[in-house]
Each structure stands twice: as structure tokens, then as C-alpha cells.
Motif scaffolding. Sequence first.
Motif, PDB file in Angstrom:
ATOM      1  N   TYR A  52     -91.269 -70.512 -70.836  1.00  0.00           N
ATOM      2  CA  TYR A  52     -90.259 -70.230 -69.791  1.00  0.00           C
ATOM      3  C   TYR A  52     -90.953 -70.097 -68.405  1.00  0.00           C
ATOM      4  O   TYR A  52     -91.988 -69.572 -68.452  1.00  0.00           O
ATOM      5  N   SER A  71     -81.301 -65.803 -64.637  1.00  0.00           N
ATOM      6  CA  SER A  71     -81.717 -66.693 -65.633  1.00  0.00           C
ATOM      7  C   SER A  71     -83.458 -66.858 -65.779  1.00  0.00           C
ATOM      8  O   SER A  71     -83.870 -67.233 -64.879  1.00  0.00           O
ATOM      9  N   GLN A 101     -85.732 -70.277 -66.931  1.00  0.00           N
ATOM     10  CA  GLN A 101     -85.693 -71.336 -67.184  1.00  0.00           C
ATOM     11  C   GLN A 101     -86.689 -72.038 -68.175  1.00  0.00           C
ATOM     12  O   GLN A 101     -87.850 -71.580 -68.028  1.00  0.00           O
ATOM     13  N   THR A 130     -90.150 -77.150 -67.381  1.00  0.00           N
ATOM     14  CA  THR A 130     -90.000 -78.613 -67.400  1.00  0.00           C
ATOM     15  C   THR A 130     -91.198 -79.532 -67.431  1.00  0.00           C
ATOM     16  O   THR A 130     -92.505 -79.087 -67.433  1.00  0.00           O
ATOM     17  N   GLN A 183     -86.262 -82.521 -68.784  1.00  0.00           N
ATOM     18  CA  GLN A 183     -85.746 -81.425 -69.343  1.00  0.00           C
ATOM     19  C   GLN A 183     -86.586 -81.382 -70.755  1.00  0.00           C
ATOM     20  O   GLN A 183     -86.759 -80.269 -71.478  1.00  0.00           O
TER      21      GLN A 183
END
Length: 468
Positions: free
Chosen positions: A30, A165, A167, A170, A176
Motif C-alpha cells: 500500500y 484511505s 491506496q 500501482t 491498477q
Amino acid sequence: MPAPAFATPPQPVSTETRLAYVLRHFRLAYENVPDISIGYVDTQPQLQVADGAGGFFSQTNPYPAAPNMREWLGQSVPFFFDAEPQRPLLELLPSGHPIINADIISGAFYLLSGWQEYYSEERDQHGRFPYAASVQRQYGFVTMPVVNYYFDVLKTAIQHMVGHSLQPRTWLNGAQWAAFVTHDIDNLYSAWKAPTKAAIQRRDWPSLARHLWQHFTQKDAWDNLEEVQQTVASYEAKSTFFFLPEHRKAANGTPNADYKVQQALLVTQIRHLHRNTAEVAVHGSINADSVKLALETAAMREIVDLPFDSGIYLGNRFHYLKWEPTITPLIVESIPACYDSTLGFAEHFGFRNSYCLPFFPFNFQLRQECTFLEIPLNVMDATLHHPRYLQLAPEEILPAITPMLQEIERFGGVCTLLWHNENFDPANKNTGPRQFAEIMEYLRSRAVAFVNGQDIVGEMNKPTSTSS
């Protein structure tokens, strides 16, 4: 076939070691993970996790008690070391801080480290830990990346604490999720053998004559490296070719390559691939030790003219997916390797370590993470139709693996696909060009980033931001 005896007596793995190993991978998964304390209840961290492991990690039992099934993200997820299943998975303490009532730290460590296969004595005819002996098989979750679900519980708890949040990381160009398209080059010159043998058995002399004439006058159907690269490139994707430097059979008779990698014509072909954006990697031979793997790696570096002082290292995948957990990590550690991509079950597609991101294997001798990155293998062509494996019909392949692909996309992971060059032969109607095309079309339709091993290592080495 039993596992080898331990070179040194196994040592307990401490709570601190397990916690550090798991949280290291959580922070790699993350972006913007805040710098808060996470630990077990008795240490009073900001985010508490119930301790359910007891003395399990001070012993050598390969299997814990059966997991409890809990609902998370709309799925029934197995939670190991879940001592109080009657309590909510995630609840608030009077202080307002959350507590996770299942020991997801121990569960994640157990699965990600490969504890079961390190301590199990079960091995198949190739000396591999068999899928049949795994907890993934026993409890039916081989296509579920359970560690990623545990991490999502942890992420949700942290989000509650910090109010924003987290994330997932990437991939190239902000994609994604990612796909790693690979080819193990075991055979280049043997496409003629099976049909010739079949013609002899049928006493079909005209067919025999035709096959022999084709063999002596035309290029072998498996001598197709450039065609493979061009096919993959037509999807705006990259190929990674794992070449097998050993052509002699293993001591137990298991075949290695049907070619000599240093043959002049093949060297020219490999260099052409390398110059045209393909990644060249090492397909470590059966039972290669540290010396043998170092020699095989040096041979491939010489072929692609990659000096040792370049700072670029080749990836590896072992032939037959041979991985002996008591010794193989130490072998890979002993050579300059940027990644390995061996860890997948030959018998079933899915997640051998129940995780859909690259990770650092655990070194049980030193009780710390290894220095090389593991890019786990998710689906291999042979798995899908081999007589000893799944025997899926051609039209069943994409529907069968799609739920697994959806899980990888959900968690921003990497899908590693192995499609042997010999299965680009149009004569293969079961796991051939058409089935490969269907998978590639699906991946492209889902806006995946097509990457090679070097890309993945580079992305994983980028620091993820930390918020306060």
C-alpha cells in the motif's frame, strides 16, 4: 519422497520476527501507510491484534488447527489462529481504537513464509512439496489470495484510525494491476518426435515418411522464439524467456533442455530477442546447487553480453518448478539474482503462498527475509490440461481462471503467466495459441500493465510514501 534433513536444527520464530516480516510486506502493498504502532494486545500498540498462535511457531508442526471461516469483502475467508471466533473480526475498544480479534499476523506469516512446506516431509516424484499436502488443497482456497484479505482487514482498521484511505501500489503508467508473461524454453527441436512415434505405432508409413521429411527439410515447429515474441508484442506486451543452460539429463533421468544454449545459431537468436525488448532469464536446471546455478547464470550473462559490474541481474525460475524449501532459498541467495519466479503449484493454478503480490521469501535458517524478490507463478499451461493435472477442456480454461484473475486485479497484484514456446505450435488445440490468445485478450481488456521481471523489481524497490 521425504524432504531433506535440516542442515541445522530449526529454531523458533519469535513474535517480533513474524510481526516485522508481515508488516514489511503490508507496507510494500500500500501507499501512504501511516507510521502507527501495530502489534499484539500485550504490548498495547495503537492498533491491536489478538494473539492466537500460542506456542505454534516454537514447534515444527507443519499444520495449525483448522481455520475459522469469516466473511470479508463478500467472501468466506479462512482465518487461522482465530482463538475467539464468536467475537467480531474488527471491533472498537472503549478508547476508540480498533482491535482485530483474529491473529492475522500469524496467519499471514504462516502462509507467506511457506511454513507448511518447510516443515512437511511430503514430496512428489520430482521432490516438490505437493499441492495435495497443502492447506490450500485441504480447505479449498488455492485461488484466493488469503494474505491479501488479511491485509485488507489491517488496512480497514488503519483507515478507521487515520480517517483517510490507503491506496494499493500501482504499476507502470498508474495501472491498477500487472501481468508478467513468461516462457520456459525446455524444448526447441522436438516437435517431430511425438507424431513420428505415433506413426510408427500405427504402422502408418506414409505419415512416418512425411514427418521425417519435414524434420530433415524444415524448421522444427518449436523453434519459434521470434514468433513467440512477436505474438506477445501484438498485445503490446513483453515476453520473458527463461533459457535452460543444461542439456544433459539429471541424475534421476529427468530431462533438461533438448538444445545447447551456447550453440552459435541459438546465441544469435537469444541476442536478437534481447535487443528487441525481450527479457532473458535463467531456467535453473534440475537439482542445481549454488555452484551449478552460478555457472548457468554466468553462461546466460555471457550470451546477452551483460557484464557483472553492470548492476543488472538476471531472474531465475527452476526447471519443473523444483523448489526444496530447506535449501533452494539459500541457493538463490548465493548468486546475484534480482528475482525468482518458481513458487507456484504445478498441479493447480492459484496462489502457493496465498498472496498475489511479489514478496521476499523467508529464510528459516537466519529467521529473516531473503534478499531476492519472489514473483509467484499463478498459472502454467501444463497445469491446465496435463494428464496428471487438471485436464480442462479448451473452452473451460478462461472461465476457470477468471475468478483468480479478478482476485489479482482486486488487490492490485501481479498475474504471472507461463506459456511454453512449444505450446505456440498450432498443432496444440488444448493449451495452444488460441487459449493463450483468449487469456491475453482478457488481460488487455482489463487495462493491465504488461511488465517483465526487471520492471517488477524496479517497481517494488520504489519507496512507498508514508503519511503521518
